[in-house]
Design an enzyme around this catalytic site. Structure first.
Site, PDB file in Angstrom:
ATOM      1  N   ASN A 125       7.236 -33.092  24.149  1.00  0.00           N
ATOM      2  CA  ASN A 125       8.178 -34.176  23.839  1.00  0.00           C
ATOM      3  C   ASN A 125       8.428 -34.297  22.330  1.00  0.00           C
ATOM      4  OD1 ASN A 125       5.809 -35.270  22.901  1.00  0.00           O
ATOM      5  ND2 ASN A 125       5.730 -36.979  24.343  1.00  0.00           N
ATOM      6  N   GLU A 161       3.866 -40.159  19.110  1.00  0.00           N
ATOM      7  CA  GLU A 161       4.741 -39.969  20.263  1.00  0.00           C
ATOM      8  C   GLU A 161       6.167 -40.393  19.921  1.00  0.00           C
ATOM      9  OE1 GLU A 161       3.663 -38.342  22.700  1.00  0.00           O
ATOM     10  OE2 GLU A 161       1.783 -39.067  23.538  1.00  0.00           O
TER      11      GLU A 161
END
Ligand code: F6R
Length: 233
Positions: A128, A135
């Site tokens: 990702n 993140e």
């Protein structure tokens, strides 16, 4: 960004170890290290070499919250296994996933990072686009912080655990601001599963939704990729 295209992770490891060698030749004192599958070939080449880190300092990018350093899934354990047991540093700093005060632990790490600026930071990249455990959606200007791992990362990392329920839900991570303060960054990516993230990191917009895209704005980045990871560039 400078690219080094390789045929496979083993060749990438040879090139990666050369980047470490060059950094040592240029008098680098502090090295930022990563865990996961990606750096293993570089660490294997380094541990086979005559490179010496015994008067150097290392920092690690991240650590799971709640795992003891003796837990084989902890990043402490990983670093001892793949690097430090063969090539010790004068001082290796890692975030302590068992710290009683999370706030104090993060402040300690940030103080140390300020005191010993990183000369060469090694990175992998998540599917990702995460770097460290930063993140998607993590502000670019954060320093060390606590992270709630995404379902995608928990699922991906469950391959190292007996079952997915054993994967910690939280981690500590160095922030993107600290990563970007490194003089030089080496990012390695291997395999088709990284192709989307690599393509967006290089050609996509610089966005917190794809944390690695910030590397477009760093002056000294080397990217080592194999054909599969580079297939969507
Ligand atoms: C590890 C780390 C992570 C990994 C990334 C890729 O310290 O910070 O960002 O680099 O999740 O993991 P692998 O290499 O296992 O594909």
């Amino acid at each position: 960004m400078k690219f080094i295209f390789v045929d496979n992770p083993n060749e990438g490891g040879i090139k990666g170890a050369q980047v470490f060698k060059n950094a040592l030749a240029n008098n680098a004192k502090t090295f930022g290290l990563a865990t996961g599958s990606t750096p293993i070939s570089t660490y294997n080449e380094i541990t086979k070499s005559n490179l010496d880190f015994s008067n150097k300092i290392s920092f690690n990018l991240d650590e799971y919250i709640g795992l003891k350093p003796t837990n084989p899934q902890s990043y402490h354990f990983y670093m001892n296994k793949y690097f430090f047991s063969v090539k010790p540093f004068a001082q290796s700093y890692l975030l302590n996933g068992l710290a009683t005060s999370e706030e104090a632990e993060l402040a300690r790490y940030d103080r140390l990072l300020e005191k010993y600026p990183i000369d060469l930071q090694l990175l992998g990249i998540g599917k990702n686009g995460h770097i460290g455990f930063n993140e998607p959606g993590t502000p670019f200007d954060l320093t060390s912080h606590k992270v709630k791992l995404t379902e995608s990362t928990i699922k991906t990392n469950s391959r190292f655990f007996n079952n997915i329920n054993e994967v910690p839900k939280y981690a500590f991570s160095m922030g993107i601001r600290s990563i970007m303060s490194s003089k030089q960054i080496l990012l390695e990516a291997y395999g088709e599963k990284k192709a989307d993230a690599v393509a967006k990191m290089i050609n996509g917009p610089v966005t917190e939704q794809l944390p690695a895209s910030i590397l477009q704005t760093h002056q000294n980045v080397i990217v080592i990729v194999d054909e599969a990871a580079a297939s969507k560039i």
